[in-house]
Design a protein around this motif. Structure first.
Motif, PDB file in Angstrom:
ATOM      1  N   GLU A  45       0.862  -1.173   0.000  1.00 35.79           N
ATOM      2  CA  GLU A  45       0.000   0.000   0.000  1.00 35.79           C
ATOM      3  C   GLU A  45       0.902   1.227   0.000  1.00 35.79           C
ATOM      4  OE1 GLU A  45      -3.291   2.302   2.755  1.00 35.79           O
ATOM      5  OE2 GLU A  45      -2.669   0.284   3.304  1.00 35.79           O
ATOM      6  N   LEU A  46       0.725   2.061  -1.003  1.00 35.76           N
ATOM      7  CA  LEU A  46       1.464   3.311  -1.055  1.00 35.76           C
ATOM      8  C   LEU A  46       0.615   4.359  -0.358  1.00 35.76           C
ATOM      9  CD1 LEU A  46       4.026   4.648  -2.104  1.00 35.76           C
ATOM     10  CD2 LEU A  46       2.811   5.187  -4.199  1.00 35.76           C
ATOM     11  N   LYS A  47       1.023   4.695   0.849  1.00 33.50           N
ATOM     12  CA  LYS A  47       0.242   5.618   1.663  1.00 33.50           C
ATOM     13  C   LYS A  47       0.570   7.056   1.270  1.00 33.50           C
ATOM     14  CE  LYS A  47       0.094   2.384   5.444  1.00 33.50           C
ATOM     15  NZ  LYS A  47       0.502   2.043   6.781  1.00 33.50           N
ATOM     16  N   PRO A  48      -0.431   7.927   1.351  1.00 33.16           N
ATOM     17  CA  PRO A  48      -0.172   9.342   1.042  1.00 33.16           C
ATOM     18  C   PRO A  48       0.842   9.932   2.019  1.00 33.16           C
ATOM     19  CG  PRO A  48      -2.532   8.901   1.283  1.00 33.16           C
ATOM     20  CD  PRO A  48      -1.813   7.668   1.711  1.00 33.16           C
ATOM     21  N   ASP A  49       1.696  10.773   1.495  1.00 34.03           N
ATOM     22  CA  ASP A  49       2.691  11.458   2.316  1.00 34.03           C
ATOM     23  C   ASP A  49       2.164  12.854   2.624  1.00 34.03           C
ATOM     24  OD1 ASP A  49       4.935  12.955   3.232  1.00 34.03           O
ATOM     25  OD2 ASP A  49       6.273  11.568   2.209  1.00 34.03           O
ATOM     26  N   PRO A  50       2.143  13.264   3.879  1.00 35.12           N
ATOM     27  CA  PRO A  50       1.656  14.604   4.221  1.00 35.12           C
ATOM     28  C   PRO A  50       2.400  15.718   3.481  1.00 35.12           C
ATOM     29  CG  PRO A  50       1.977  13.295   6.204  1.00 35.12           C
ATOM     30  CD  PRO A  50       2.526  12.500   5.067  1.00 35.12           C
ATOM     31  N   VAL A  51       3.657  15.475   3.106  1.00 35.10           N
ATOM     32  CA  VAL A  51       4.412  16.493   2.367  1.00 35.10           C
ATOM     33  C   VAL A  51       3.797  16.710   0.990  1.00 35.10           C
ATOM     34  CG1 VAL A  51       6.675  17.075   1.400  1.00 35.10           C
ATOM     35  CG2 VAL A  51       6.515  16.030   3.650  1.00 35.10           C
ATOM     36  N   ASP A  52       3.247  15.664   0.391  1.00 33.71           N
ATOM     37  CA  ASP A  52       2.592  15.821  -0.907  1.00 33.71           C
ATOM     38  C   ASP A  52       1.397  16.767  -0.788  1.00 33.71           C
ATOM     39  OD1 ASP A  52       4.391  14.051  -2.087  1.00 33.71           O
ATOM     40  OD2 ASP A  52       3.073  12.323  -1.801  1.00 33.71           O
ATOM     41  N   LEU A  53       0.612  16.598   0.263  1.00 34.71           N
ATOM     42  CA  LEU A  53      -0.522  17.487   0.491  1.00 34.71           C
ATOM     43  C   LEU A  53      -0.045  18.910   0.738  1.00 34.71           C
ATOM     44  CD1 LEU A  53      -3.503  18.114   0.926  1.00 34.71           C
ATOM     45  CD2 LEU A  53      -3.233  17.366   3.304  1.00 34.71           C
ATOM     46  N   ALA A  54       0.998  19.061   1.568  1.00 39.15           N
ATOM     47  CA  ALA A  54       1.539  20.391   1.846  1.00 39.15           C
ATOM     48  C   ALA A  54       1.992  21.068   0.557  1.00 39.15           C
ATOM     49  CB  ALA A  54       2.694  20.294   2.839  1.00 39.15           C
ATOM     50  N   LEU A  55       2.641  20.302  -0.319  1.00 40.14           N
ATOM     51  CA  LEU A  55       3.092  20.861  -1.589  1.00 40.14           C
ATOM     52  C   LEU A  55       1.903  21.237  -2.471  1.00 40.14           C
ATOM     53  CD1 LEU A  55       5.530  21.528  -3.379  1.00 40.14           C
ATOM     54  CD2 LEU A  55       5.392  19.191  -4.276  1.00 40.14           C
ATOM     55  N   ALA A  56       0.879  20.390  -2.469  1.00 43.55           N
ATOM     56  CA  ALA A  56      -0.303  20.646  -3.304  1.00 43.55           C
ATOM     57  C   ALA A  56      -1.028  21.924  -2.902  1.00 43.55           C
ATOM     58  CB  ALA A  56      -1.258  19.453  -3.233  1.00 43.55           C
ATOM     59  N   VAL A  57      -0.935  22.322  -1.630  1.00 42.90           N
ATOM     60  CA  VAL A  57      -1.632  23.524  -1.163  1.00 42.90           C
ATOM     61  C   VAL A  57      -0.649  24.644  -0.829  1.00 42.90           C
ATOM     62  CG1 VAL A  57      -3.659  22.258  -0.370  1.00 42.90           C
ATOM     63  CG2 VAL A  57      -1.768  22.692   1.222  1.00 42.90           C
ATOM     64  N   SER A  58       0.491  24.655  -1.497  1.00 45.62           N
ATOM     65  CA  SER A  58       1.523  25.643  -1.196  1.00 45.62           C
ATOM     66  C   SER A  58       1.499  26.855  -2.118  1.00 45.62           C
ATOM     67  CB  SER A  58       2.905  24.986  -1.268  1.00 45.62           C
ATOM     68  OG  SER A  58       3.191  24.611  -2.612  1.00 45.62           O
TER      69      SER A  58
END
Length: 143
Positions: free
Chosen positions: A58-71
């Motif tokens: 399972e490739l779990k979402p990384d919180p950094v990806d979300l942070a980057l998406a809303v940066s």
């Protein structure tokens, strides 16, 4: 893990019949310490978890990806600073693993070496990705 969390986890494992107290030890004036052993049921559960770990991915979402998406609202230099700071933290963690490999303990197994190598490679991949973010940071859309 905080001590309170550890004791709570030990009590839950004991309540579930996965471990049982083996003995209590006291070293000088330190508080008594309970040594636990795994039960037959605990061994079965551990084997089931092991088999699950080897057969599922399972490739779990990384919180950094979300942070980057809303940066988009961040100043690019602020974002650059965040990413550079993360690279520094990751590089320091990689060095810790290097030192761990240098300080082998007598009964360290090939599996132990492979586990450390896996963690080190994961960190190296994270560093490479963060460097890619830095290289592409000016291509991010600003609001």
């Amino acid at each position: 893990m905080k001590p309170g969390s550890l004791y709570g986890a030990l009590h839950r494992l004991e309540d579930e019949g996965l471990i049982r107290p083996l003995r209590t030890e006291r070293d000088g004036a330190l508080p008594a310490r309970t040594v636990y052993e795994i039960t037959a049921e605990g061994t079965r559960e551990l084997r089931a978890l092991r088999d699950e770990a080897f057969t599922e991915f399972e490739l779990k979402p990384d919180p950094v990806d979300l942070a980057l998406a809303v940066s988009a609202d961040l100043d690019r230099e602020v974002l650059r600073g965040y990413v550079e700071d993360r690279i520094a933290v990751l590089a320091a963690r990689e060095l810790q693993f290097d030192h761990q490999l240098d300080r082998r303990w007598p009964d360290q197994s090939t599996a132990d070496d492979l586990i450390v190598a896996h963690a080190k490679m994961r960190i190296q991949t994270e560093i490479a990705w963060h460097k890619k973010v830095l290289a592409d940071i000016d291509k991010l859309e600003a609001r």
